[in-house]
Design an enzyme around this catalytic site. Sequence first.
Site, PDB file in Angstrom:
ATOM      1  N   HIS A   1       0.831  -1.216   0.000  1.00  0.00           N
ATOM      2  CA  HIS A   1       0.000   0.000   0.000  1.00  0.00           C
ATOM      3  C   HIS A   1       0.863   1.262   0.000  1.00  0.00           C
ATOM      4  O   HIS A   1       0.409   2.334   0.389  1.00  0.00           O
ATOM      5  CB  HIS A   1      -0.961   0.032   1.194  1.00  0.00           C
ATOM      6  CG  HIS A   1      -1.666  -1.266   1.429  1.00  0.00           C
ATOM      7  ND1 HIS A   1      -2.836  -1.595   0.799  1.00  0.00           N
ATOM      8  CD2 HIS A   1      -1.326  -2.337   2.200  1.00  0.00           C
ATOM      9  CE1 HIS A   1      -3.219  -2.811   1.189  1.00  0.00           C
ATOM     10  NE2 HIS A   1      -2.308  -3.284   2.024  1.00  0.00           N
TER      11      HIS A   1
ATOM     12  N   SER B   1      15.634  19.765 -14.491  1.00  0.00           N
ATOM     13  CA  SER B   1      14.512  20.702 -14.553  1.00  0.00           C
ATOM     14  C   SER B   1      15.028  22.047 -15.023  1.00  0.00           C
ATOM     15  O   SER B   1      16.099  22.501 -14.601  1.00  0.00           O
ATOM     16  CB  SER B   1      13.856  20.843 -13.167  1.00  0.00           C
ATOM     17  OG  SER B   1      12.983  21.948 -13.124  1.00  0.00           O
TER      18      SER B   1
END
Length: 438
Positions: free
Chosen positions: A113, A243
Amino acid sequence: MDYTKALGLPITEAQVAEMETHAEDIDFAMAAEEESKLRHDVMAHVHTFAHCCPAAAPIIHLGATSCYVGDNTDLIMLRDGFDILLPKLARVIDRLSNFAEKYAGLPTLGFTHYQPAQLTTVGKRACLWLQDLAMDMRNLQRARKDLRFRGVKGTTGTQASFLQLFQGDHDKVEDLDRMVTEMAGFKKAYMVTGQTYSRKVDIDSLSHLASMGATIHKICTDIRLLANLKEIEEPFEKEQIGSSAMPYKRNPMRCERCCSLARHLIALLADPLQTASVQWLERTLDDSANRRISLPESFLTADIILSTLQNITEGLVVYPKVIERHIRHELPFMATENIIMAMVKAGGNRQDCHEKIRVLSQQAATVVKQEGGDNDLLARVQADPYFAPVLGHLDNILDPKTFIGRAPQQVARFLSEEVRPLLEPYKAEIDVKIELEL
């Protein structure tokens, strides 16, 4: 050799020689002009070829149909496409196998999870990826092996035109079908077809490519998640910019590209599924334009994804210190059962010890979640006189290697028994390097 001539049709050596001489002399401009008039691609090329071969013009395309040309060619391309992809997949599996072997014993947090769970190892996690890739390898091999040739079946698959050419001789029709099939490099032809081979063949081929796309999407998503944790990263060149706005970033752009293209590969499966479902009776032409896009795009997309994944798996970077820090942060909680068992072994009461651990764990969780501090459960255990009997054993109790079960052994056996044998047919091509244009 021209097989129809070998079986007794009135075809001359000069006609065969003329066609062989001009087999590569394709006047594409003339073919395009013919197609603009005829609105038929195969007949445009038949006319163009006949222009190059006037003596052979009367026999070109004799008894055939457009799907004799198009479908048989597609089957050759599907087969050859698999032959290109399989060695590339083998190289990815080989690189990832080496990675799994190298890190077979390196403990790392498992996640269920996307929450910290019991420990596994970096190599064992890679074997989860490898198992899916091995399934893809077997699926692609089977799809390639199951491909058959359409052969010479005529306009509705009955071979009526060829039976007429051979004056009712069924044996010669079957001989021709077999000879052409073998000449094209296939062991078998489909015994029954309509005008086309069954479009379920396209489903079978593309479904395995789409399934491989799902595998690769999962692998690259896992790497992207681990990159966020700074535990594992894809290759990053010295001058690469992550970036344009944030110079510090190391965006996992290769994995993102794989995920992006894998979604396209998965989506392409809808085309053959729908095409096969709407083929009317012996055939309808609404399959043609679709297949000219979906078939080559699927193989081309799979090809570049595998090349990119090879680049990724050849340069995966692991940060053991970061992984160790994450383990230290979570391990005290995971070790509570081990501490309880050690206390019971030293003469303690299981229920009393459980309650002590529960209270201390809740206090430590409050520090982590509400105060933003480090997990201090171990310090709380060490400070509580109740746990004095096991304090001398805490280092052993908290050794991460005692929490990974048989992960290293599983890796070794899996690689030895399932993965390495799968790569044997591709040994000659395993070491090929690729130059990835990014």
